[in-house]
Design an enzyme around this catalytic site. Structure first.
Site, short mmCIF file in Angstrom:
data_model
loop_
_atom_site.label_atom_id
_atom_site.label_comp_id
_atom_site.label_asym_id
_atom_site.label_seq_id
_atom_site.Cartn_x
_atom_site.Cartn_y
_atom_site.Cartn_z
N LYS A 227 0.84 -1.21 0.00
CA LYS A 227 0.00 0.00 0.00
C LYS A 227 0.87 1.26 0.00
O LYS A 227 0.65 2.19 -0.78
CB LYS A 227 -0.93 0.00 1.23
CG LYS A 227 -2.04 -1.03 1.14
CD LYS A 227 -2.74 -1.26 2.47
CE LYS A 227 -3.74 -2.39 2.36
NZ LYS A 227 -4.40 -2.74 3.63
N GLN B 37 -4.36 -0.81 9.86
CA GLN B 37 -4.29 -2.17 9.29
C GLN B 37 -4.89 -3.18 10.26
O GLN B 37 -4.56 -3.21 11.44
CB GLN B 37 -2.82 -2.52 8.98
CG GLN B 37 -2.62 -3.87 8.32
CD GLN B 37 -3.24 -3.97 6.92
OE1 GLN B 37 -3.26 -3.01 6.16
NE2 GLN B 37 -3.76 -5.13 6.59
N ASP C 242 -10.74 3.36 4.64
CA ASP C 242 -11.16 1.95 4.65
C ASP C 242 -12.68 1.84 4.73
O ASP C 242 -13.23 0.74 4.67
CB ASP C 242 -10.54 1.23 5.86
CG ASP C 242 -9.64 0.08 5.43
OD1 ASP C 242 -9.66 -0.25 4.23
OD2 ASP C 242 -8.93 -0.47 6.29
#
Ligand code: NAD
Length: 295
Positions: free
Chosen positions: A50, A94, A117
């Site tokens: 990422k 994460q 997200d």
């Protein structure tokens, strides 16, 4: 007739090219910060990819690495600092977080306008209302893949296997927004095979290799395999990534299918970049017009 094998890497390159173009319209590069707690090897691989992709696009990129025993208060403190920084447009925590940290509480602490997200309750709620907001990257990527083969989903029967907050539920909501008839299956569904056999589109997001066999698939259906399970190689030399679908058999029945790797994975990362750009644009527009972002 063999199914078309959907090239997720090629689609991801298109998305990334559009993001690069879009970023030129801003007066500063979009900023993406990633928080990772602990030493889960798979999570570190995802975060590296990422960050690398964001750097390639010229984004401002920051990785905050915390020890596994950092505790929830420390994660919340880092989130608060990033929320307050104007040059940071996207914050990604994460997952999975260490077991002693409450994931929903951390998600709730992220500024919804920076929630790339799409896991904050405000963004999840907006998605179910079809009223904008930031959409979780994997379902967003899956939807782009599906629309590359079926541009109009009106009236199609879509089955989503899996009902997590990060993939299954938002995937079902997106399909519904596109006027598909949606059935959601999960661990307690009595006969997932029967349900799948009637589907024009199957999205499997479970994490069980070989779950979806050829006899679950209606001839010419579109099959999207989100599953990624690391399976040790027989010779002990590392891991291979396996999807949920028995690809070699399914490819003989389906109309179009995503491979693992090279299907959904690259699109997830490309959509994270798209969400970071979207967040940067929304925040800029809100600032210029002095209106609140996503409240
Ligand atoms: P999760 O464990 O949170 O959810 C799994 C879901 O599968 C649950 O809803 C559960 O009820 C359902 N399930 C379990 N066994 C089942 C069965 N036998 N039949 C029907 N449903 C069953 O997982 P998640 O975070 O949603 O991820 C799912 C998979 O997708 C994992 O393999 C994960 O690694 C992968 N993933 C891939 C990407 C990507 O970019 N390719 C992104 C996110 C997740």
């Amino acid at each position: 007739m063999q199914a078309d094998i959907i090239d997720g890497r090629a689609l991801a390159r298109q998305v990334l090219a559009e993001v690069a173009e879009g970023a030129k319209m801003l007066d500063r590069p979009p900023g993406l910060a990633v928080i990772i707690a602990g030493d889960d090897p798979a999570s570190h691989v995802y975060v590296r990819t990422k960050v690398k992709r964001a750097e390639e696009l010229g984004f401002l990129t920051e990785k905050i690495q915390l020890p596994a025993d950092c505790g929830e208060a420390r994660v919340l403190e880092e989130v608060a600092k990033l929320n307050a920084r104007d040059e940071i447009d996207g914050i990604l925590v994460q997952l999975p977080l260490p077991a002693d940290i409450n994931t929903l509480r951390v998600m709730a602490a992220v500024d919804p306008a920076k929630d790339v997200d799409g896991l904050h309750a405000l963004n999840a709620g907006r998605l179910t209302q079809g009223s904008g907001g930031l959409i979780p990257c994997t379902p967003l990527g899956c939807m782009k893949i599906i629309k590359s083969v079926i541009p109009d989903l009106t009236g199609s029967h879509a089955v989503v296997i899996g009902s997590s907050n990060i993939v299954g539920k938002p995937m079902a909501a997106l399909l519904l927004e596109e006027h598909a008839t949606v059935t959601q299956c999960h661990i307690h569904t009595r006969d997932t095979k029967f349900v799948c056999r009637g589907a024009d589109i199957i999205v499997s997001a479970v994490g069980k290799p070989g779950l979806v066999n050829a006899d679950w698939i209606k001839p010419r259906a579109v099959v999207i395999d989100v599953g990624t399970t690391r399976v040790p190689k027989a010779d002990g030399s590392g891991y291979t990534l396996k999807g949920d679908v028995d690809f070699d058999e399914a490819v003989k029945v389906a109309g179009a299918i995503t491979p693992v790797p090279g299907g959904v994975g690259p699109m997830t990362i490309a959509c994270l970049m798209e969400n970071t750009l979207t967040a940067a644009k929304m925040r800029k527009e809100a600032k210029e017009n002095e209106w609140p972002v996503l409240s």
